[in-house]
Design an enzyme around this catalytic site. Structure first.
Site, PDB file in Angstrom:
ATOM      1  N   ARG A   1       0.421  -4.117  11.611  1.00 37.82           N
ATOM      2  CA  ARG A   1       0.940  -4.721  12.840  1.00 37.82           C
ATOM      3  C   ARG A   1      -0.088  -4.989  13.926  1.00 37.82           C
ATOM      4  NH1 ARG A   1       5.417  -0.213  12.926  1.00 37.82           N
ATOM      5  NH2 ARG A   1       3.619   0.710  11.902  1.00 37.82           N
TER       6      ARG A   1
ATOM      7  N   ARG B   1      -4.219   1.068   6.000  1.00 38.00           N
ATOM      8  CA  ARG B   1      -3.287   0.194   6.732  1.00 38.00           C
ATOM      9  C   ARG B   1      -3.976  -1.045   7.291  1.00 38.00           C
ATOM     10  NH1 ARG B   1       1.699   2.929   8.544  1.00 38.00           N
ATOM     11  NH2 ARG B   1       2.277   4.061   6.665  1.00 38.00           N
TER      12      ARG B   1
ATOM     13  N   ASP C   1       4.511   0.252  -0.348  1.00 39.67           N
ATOM     14  CA  ASP C   1       4.714   1.501   0.386  1.00 39.67           C
ATOM     15  C   ASP C   1       4.933   2.642  -0.589  1.00 39.67           C
ATOM     16  OD1 ASP C   1       5.163   2.313   3.393  1.00 39.67           O
ATOM     17  OD2 ASP C   1       6.516   3.546   2.178  1.00 39.67           O
TER      18      ASP C   1
ATOM     19  N   ARG D   1       5.315 -11.076   8.571  1.00 42.38           N
ATOM     20  CA  ARG D   1       6.409 -10.107   8.508  1.00 42.38           C
ATOM     21  C   ARG D   1       7.680 -10.713   9.105  1.00 42.38           C
ATOM     22  NH1 ARG D   1       9.046  -6.457  10.900  1.00 42.38           N
ATOM     23  NH2 ARG D   1       9.289  -4.256  10.417  1.00 42.38           N
TER      24      ARG D   1
ATOM     25  N   TYR E   1       9.903  13.217   2.024  1.00 42.49           N
ATOM     26  CA  TYR E   1      10.788  12.171   2.557  1.00 42.49           C
ATOM     27  C   TYR E   1      12.133  12.161   1.820  1.00 42.49           C
ATOM     28  CZ  TYR E   1       6.800  10.334   5.154  1.00 42.49           C
ATOM     29  OH  TYR E   1       5.754  10.203   6.022  1.00 42.49           O
TER      30      TYR E   1
HETATM   31  O1  CP3 Z   1      -2.881   0.486   3.729  1.00 43.55           O
HETATM   32  C1  CP3 Z   1      -2.357  -0.633   3.555  1.00 43.55           C
HETATM   33  O2  CP3 Z   1      -2.611  -1.621   4.282  1.00 43.55           O
HETATM   34  C2  CP3 Z   1      -1.462  -0.835   2.342  1.00 43.55           C
HETATM   35  C3  CP3 Z   1      -0.070  -0.698   2.541  1.00 43.55           C
HETATM   36  C4  CP3 Z   1       0.518   0.660   2.881  1.00 43.55           C
HETATM   37  C5  CP3 Z   1       1.643   0.798   3.729  1.00 43.55           C
HETATM   38  N1  CP3 Z   1       2.046   2.100   3.714  1.00 43.55           N
HETATM   39  C6  CP3 Z   1       2.290  -0.299   4.468  1.00 43.55           C
HETATM   40  C7  CP3 Z   1       3.177   0.017   5.585  1.00 43.55           C
HETATM   41  C8  CP3 Z   1       0.189   1.938   2.418  1.00 43.55           C
HETATM   42  C9  CP3 Z   1      -0.965   2.393   1.544  1.00 43.55           C
HETATM   43  C10 CP3 Z   1       1.178   2.831   2.940  1.00 43.55           C
HETATM   44  C11 CP3 Z   1       1.211   4.281   2.635  1.00 43.55           C
HETATM   45  C12 CP3 Z   1       2.232   5.117   3.264  1.00 43.55           C
HETATM   46  N2  CP3 Z   1       3.517   4.796   3.599  1.00 43.55           N
HETATM   47  C13 CP3 Z   1       2.038   6.489   3.538  1.00 43.55           C
HETATM   48  C14 CP3 Z   1       0.795   7.277   3.207  1.00 43.55           C
HETATM   49  C15 CP3 Z   1      -0.315   7.034   4.142  1.00 43.55           C
HETATM   50  C16 CP3 Z   1      -0.102   7.580   5.524  1.00 43.55           C
HETATM   51  O3  CP3 Z   1       0.001   6.762   6.447  1.00 43.55           O
HETATM   52  O4  CP3 Z   1      -0.062   8.818   5.664  1.00 43.55           O
HETATM   53  C17 CP3 Z   1       3.229   6.974   4.121  1.00 43.55           C
HETATM   54  C18 CP3 Z   1       3.467   8.389   4.584  1.00 43.55           C
HETATM   55  C19 CP3 Z   1       4.163   5.895   4.132  1.00 43.55           C
HETATM   56  C20 CP3 Z   1       5.585   5.948   4.578  1.00 43.55           C
HETATM   57  C21 CP3 Z   1       5.850   5.047   5.709  1.00 43.55           C
HETATM   58  N3  CP3 Z   1       5.796   3.661   5.637  1.00 43.55           N
HETATM   59  C22 CP3 Z   1       6.214   5.407   7.026  1.00 43.55           C
HETATM   60  C23 CP3 Z   1       6.383   6.821   7.530  1.00 43.55           C
HETATM   61  C24 CP3 Z   1       6.366   4.212   7.734  1.00 43.55           C
HETATM   62  C25 CP3 Z   1       6.859   4.060   9.152  1.00 43.55           C
HETATM   63  C26 CP3 Z   1       5.811   4.388  10.142  1.00 43.55           C
HETATM   64  C27 CP3 Z   1       5.111   3.139  10.587  1.00 43.55           C
HETATM   65  O5  CP3 Z   1       3.871   3.129  10.567  1.00 43.55           O
HETATM   66  O6  CP3 Z   1       5.830   2.210  10.984  1.00 43.55           O
HETATM   67  C28 CP3 Z   1       6.051   3.138   6.870  1.00 43.55           C
HETATM   68  C29 CP3 Z   1       6.058   1.708   7.196  1.00 43.55           C
HETATM   69  C30 CP3 Z   1       4.859   0.884   6.815  1.00 43.55           C
HETATM   70  N4  CP3 Z   1       4.186   0.968   5.620  1.00 43.55           N
HETATM   71  C31 CP3 Z   1       4.278  -0.151   7.590  1.00 43.55           C
HETATM   72  C32 CP3 Z   1       3.229  -0.698   6.827  1.00 43.55           C
HETATM   73  C33 CP3 Z   1       2.345  -1.860   7.187  1.00 43.55           C
HETATM   74  C34 CP3 Z   1       4.787  -0.607   8.952  1.00 43.55           C
HETATM   75  C35 CP3 Z   1       6.042  -1.363   8.708  1.00 43.55           C
HETATM   76  C36 CP3 Z   1       6.248  -2.579   9.547  1.00 43.55           C
HETATM   77  O7  CP3 Z   1       5.564  -3.623   9.349  1.00 43.55           O
HETATM   78  O8  CP3 Z   1       7.166  -2.525  10.355  1.00 43.55           O
END
Ligand code: CP3
Length: 343
Positions: free
Chosen positions: A27, A23, A73, A36, A150
């Site tokens: 944010r 990540r 994602d 964003r 999910y």
């Molecule tokens: O790592 C990186 O920088 C690359 C991008 C990336 C994102 N999600 C961007 C993201 C990667 C590799 C993921 C993987 C991901 N997404 C996983 C597996 C890794 C882990 O964290 O266990 C999972 C389970 C998801 C599903 C997901 N996406 C959830 C549950 C959420 C909401 C929770 C949260 O953190 O807000 C997301 C949103 C998400 N994916 C964000 C980002 C940067 C935040 C969204 C935002 O900008 O509002």
């Protein structure tokens, strides 16, 4: 070869471990929040190749990480298969649910995901042309079990209860969903590699809730199928597997799946992982993400301890899980400077 991440994945032990961060585009960075806001919402950002390229590059410019991870994602695959997907601000993802054969029948076939995902491949192509020569480009997908949790629940769940329930009450639907996701993931990762991803990572964030035989059947077997297919189609492209909270399941995961690198979270100590996991190949991890919030001496001593514990084998330095929005960007610099202090 100048790319330290690729050298480490090939088994070389470098004096300074390569580093990137799960990540890393997120944010906690003001520049991410600005882009964003320009995109509108999270999914619009994922599907806008220019802006997705920009946010992928932001942490590379700021910190000089050794790898960039495609901004996308793991839940884009269900959407490409025809599920509805949206994000509720402050809560997380919501999807239309898969609870029986009728829901499954409505989904598209694995080979049909490319139309929806075409903008993601464009982002990969942009990045392949834009990254510094020493930076490795990582593509990724969610592992079938994690994505299925999910899709079945229609949202994130603390214990993956609905997915376990479907497995117990309608195993045929559950296994057919995992099969579909396995095939779709092969398609998706293969297309990312063709677009320029040099490494791919499989995120099995909820592998830890698979107990007993379930771990072998639903975490190991799908990973083995995906990695096996990718190794046939794209020999030489390294694959990182992340069976998060895998516990004893981390032992032998390299051999059981064919992964070149096994990423470990911070539920295990670096010393344990070096002894039991790194003996079988390259590892990645495993600093607790909270140190990016708290920083200070505790951060410095943990970075040194983890670096030194993994120093006898190939290791990619990373967090145990993703960096959180409340992290302080200065602590990321402190982590990198400490890792490289003897270089
Ligand atoms: O790592 C990186 O920088 C690359 C991008 C990336 C994102 N999600 C961007 C993201 C990667 C590799 C993921 C993987 C991901 N997404 C996983 C597996 C890794 C882990 O964290 O266990 C999972 C389970 C998801 C599903 C997901 N996406 C959830 C549950 C959420 C909401 C929770 C949260 O953190 O807000 C997301 C949103 C998400 N994916 C964000 C980002 C940067 C935040 C969204 C935002 O900008 O509002």
């Amino acid at each position: 070869m100048t790319k330290t991440l690729l050298r480490t994945l090939a088994g070389e032990i470098l004096p300074t471990q390569p580093i990137w961060m799960m990540r890393q585009a997120g944010r906690y960075l003001p520049e991410y929040r600005a882009t964003r806001a320009e995109a509108g919402d999270f999914l619009s950002l994922c599907y806008n190749p220019d802006l997705a390229t920009e946010v992928t590059l932001q942490p590379i410019r700021r910190y000089g990480f050794d790898a960039a991870i495609l901004f996308a994602d793991i839940l884009l695959i269900p959407q490409a298969l025809g599920a509805d997907l949206w994000f509720v601000t402050g809560e997380g993802p919501r999807l239309s649910t898969v609870t029986g054969p009728a829901d499954l029948a409505k989904l598209r076939g694995a080979a049909d995901v490319h139309e929806t995902l075409a903008p993601i491949y464009q982002t990969v192509r942009n990045l392949a042309g834009a990254l510094p020569a020493e930076t490795t480009l990582i593509g990724f997908a969610g592992a079938p079990w994690t994505v299925a949790t999910y899709m079945i629940a229609g949202r994130g769940t603390p214990d993956q209860g609905p997915a376990h329930a479907l497995k117990d009450t309608d195993r045929a639907t559950f296994e057919a969903l995992l099969d579909l996701l396995t095939e779709a993931t092969i398609e998706y990762l293969s297309a990312q590699i063709e677009a320029g991803a040099e490494v791919v990572k499989l995120f099995d964030s909820w592998a830890g809730s698979l107990r007993g035989d379930d771990f072998a059947r639903y975490a190991v077997a799908p990973a083995k199928r995906i990695i096996g297919a990718l190794k046939v189609r794209h020999p030489g492209v390294p694959i990182i597997a992340f069976p998060r909270e895998g516990g004893d399941g981390y032992i032998g995961f390299h051999a059981a799946t064919g992964a070149d690198c096994v990423a470990v979270d911070d539920s295990v100590t670096a010393e344990w992982a070096a002894e039991h996991v790194q003996v079988s190949g390259c590892t990645q991890g495993n600093l607790a993400s909270r140190h990016m919030v708290t920083g200070g001496d505790a951060l410095v001593s943990e970075v040194r301890r983890i670096r030194d514990a993994f120093a006898k084998g190939p290791h990619i330095f990373n967090l145990g899980h993703g960096i959180t929005p409340e992290a302080n960007p200065d602590n990321v610099s402190l982590m990198i400077d400490t890792l490289r202090e003897n270089a």
